[in-house]
Design a protein around this motif. Structure first.
Motif, PDB file in Angstrom:
ATOM      1  N   GLN A   2      25.545  21.235 -33.322  1.00 26.66           N
ATOM      2  CA  GLN A   2      26.472  20.537 -32.340  1.00 26.66           C
ATOM      3  C   GLN A   2      25.955  19.081 -32.429  1.00 26.66           C
ATOM      4  OE1 GLN A   2      26.193  21.361 -28.284  1.00 26.66           O
ATOM      5  NE2 GLN A   2      27.186  23.273 -28.260  1.00 26.66           N
ATOM      6  N   PHE A   3      27.060  18.051 -32.233  1.00 27.94           N
ATOM      7  CA  PHE A   3      27.268  16.715 -32.406  1.00 27.94           C
ATOM      8  C   PHE A   3      27.736  16.027 -31.135  1.00 27.94           C
ATOM      9  CE2 PHE A   3      27.492  18.337 -36.668  1.00 27.94           C
ATOM     10  CZ  PHE A   3      26.431  17.973 -37.199  1.00 27.94           C
ATOM     11  N   ASN A   4      27.131  14.806 -30.859  1.00 30.50           N
ATOM     12  CA  ASN A   4      28.013  14.269 -29.657  1.00 30.50           C
ATOM     13  C   ASN A   4      29.288  13.442 -30.280  1.00 30.50           C
ATOM     14  OD1 ASN A   4      27.901  11.101 -30.319  1.00 30.50           O
ATOM     15  ND2 ASN A   4      25.638  11.497 -29.879  1.00 30.50           N
ATOM     16  N   ARG A   5      30.155  13.548 -29.345  1.00 33.18           N
ATOM     17  CA  ARG A   5      31.640  13.186 -29.597  1.00 33.18           C
ATOM     18  C   ARG A   5      31.632  11.674 -30.592  1.00 33.18           C
ATOM     19  NH1 ARG A   5      35.377  13.174 -24.953  1.00 33.18           N
ATOM     20  NH2 ARG A   5      33.617  11.586 -24.335  1.00 33.18           N
ATOM     21  N   MET A  27      40.804  13.961 -28.216  1.00 33.40           N
ATOM     22  CA  MET A  27      40.883  15.270 -28.315  1.00 33.40           C
ATOM     23  C   MET A  27      39.567  16.050 -28.307  1.00 33.40           C
ATOM     24  SD  MET A  27      43.771  15.530 -31.257  1.00 33.40           S
ATOM     25  CE  MET A  27      43.930  17.304 -31.344  1.00 33.40           C
ATOM     26  N   LEU A  28      38.333  15.408 -28.793  1.00 33.67           N
ATOM     27  CA  LEU A  28      37.112  16.091 -28.719  1.00 33.67           C
ATOM     28  C   LEU A  28      36.606  16.367 -27.538  1.00 33.67           C
ATOM     29  CD1 LEU A  28      36.002  14.713 -32.322  1.00 33.67           C
ATOM     30  CD2 LEU A  28      36.926  16.955 -31.785  1.00 33.67           C
ATOM     31  N   PRO A  29      35.679  17.334 -27.157  1.00 34.51           N
ATOM     32  CA  PRO A  29      34.764  17.266 -25.997  1.00 34.51           C
ATOM     33  C   PRO A  29      33.659  16.521 -26.283  1.00 34.51           C
ATOM     34  CG  PRO A  29      34.672  19.488 -27.304  1.00 34.51           C
ATOM     35  CD  PRO A  29      35.714  18.444 -28.382  1.00 34.51           C
ATOM     36  N   ASP A  30      32.780  16.340 -25.419  1.00 28.01           N
ATOM     37  CA  ASP A  30      31.575  15.471 -25.400  1.00 28.01           C
ATOM     38  C   ASP A  30      30.567  15.964 -26.302  1.00 28.01           C
ATOM     39  OD1 ASP A  30      32.438  13.946 -23.270  1.00 28.01           O
ATOM     40  OD2 ASP A  30      31.283  15.166 -21.781  1.00 28.01           O
ATOM     41  N   HIS A  31      30.436  17.427 -26.550  1.00 21.05           N
ATOM     42  CA  HIS A  31      29.685  17.990 -27.502  1.00 21.05           C
ATOM     43  C   HIS A  31      30.571  18.793 -28.310  1.00 21.05           C
ATOM     44  CE1 HIS A  31      26.283  16.731 -25.467  1.00 21.05           C
ATOM     45  NE2 HIS A  31      26.651  16.954 -24.256  1.00 21.05           N
ATOM     46  N   ASP A  33      30.969  21.402 -31.673  1.00 16.36           N
ATOM     47  CA  ASP A  33      30.405  22.354 -32.397  1.00 16.36           C
ATOM     48  C   ASP A  33      31.095  22.556 -33.761  1.00 16.36           C
ATOM     49  OD1 ASP A  33      30.047  25.226 -33.643  1.00 16.36           O
ATOM     50  OD2 ASP A  33      28.216  24.881 -32.129  1.00 16.36           O
ATOM     51  N   HIS A  34      30.332  22.365 -35.056  1.00 13.02           N
ATOM     52  CA  HIS A  34      31.058  22.122 -36.241  1.00 13.02           C
ATOM     53  C   HIS A  34      31.891  23.616 -36.486  1.00 13.02           C
ATOM     54  CE1 HIS A  34      27.797  24.413 -37.999  1.00 13.02           C
ATOM     55  NE2 HIS A  34      28.580  24.563 -39.232  1.00 13.02           N
ATOM     56  N   GLU A  35      31.287  24.699 -36.039  1.00 12.37           N
ATOM     57  CA  GLU A  35      32.160  25.963 -36.233  1.00 12.37           C
ATOM     58  C   GLU A  35      32.984  26.314 -35.100  1.00 12.37           C
ATOM     59  OE1 GLU A  35      28.436  28.542 -36.326  1.00 12.37           O
ATOM     60  OE2 GLU A  35      28.317  28.373 -38.545  1.00 12.37           O
ATOM     61  N   HIS A  36      32.637  25.999 -33.821  1.00 12.57           N
ATOM     62  CA  HIS A  36      33.534  26.117 -32.620  1.00 12.57           C
ATOM     63  C   HIS A  36      34.740  25.476 -32.949  1.00 12.57           C
ATOM     64  CE1 HIS A  36      34.854  27.757 -28.785  1.00 12.57           C
ATOM     65  NE2 HIS A  36      35.001  26.502 -28.635  1.00 12.57           N
ATOM     66  N   HIS A  37      34.715  24.181 -33.303  1.00 19.84           N
ATOM     67  CA  HIS A  37      35.919  23.030 -33.435  1.00 19.84           C
ATOM     68  C   HIS A  37      36.372  23.060 -34.924  1.00 19.84           C
ATOM     69  CE1 HIS A  37      33.706  22.177 -29.457  1.00 19.84           C
ATOM     70  NE2 HIS A  37      34.953  22.165 -29.015  1.00 19.84           N
TER      71      HIS A  37
END
Length: 59
Positions: A2-5, A27-31, A33-37
């Protein structure tokens, strides 16, 4: 991983340009996840695996 936006937006700005970065900021959430997103990141012009290598070390 996970990375912050903002980290991701900054990376996208370097990899895909300012227009993609502005779009990502909305478009991106606050956190991110490279796999989930993964699909969203690819849509924004970013290879999630390369992003992890550059921002977060190896997988």
């Amino acid at each position: 991983m996970q990375f912050n936006r903002q980290e991701v937006v900054d990376h996208i700005r370097l990899e895909a340009g300012p227009d993609a970065a502005r779009q990502a900021a909305h478009m991106l959430p606050d956190h991110v996840d490279h796999e989930h997103h993964e699909a969203l990141l690819q849509e924004l012009g970013v290879d999630p695996r390369k992003m992890v290598e550059k921002l977060g070390g190896s997988l």
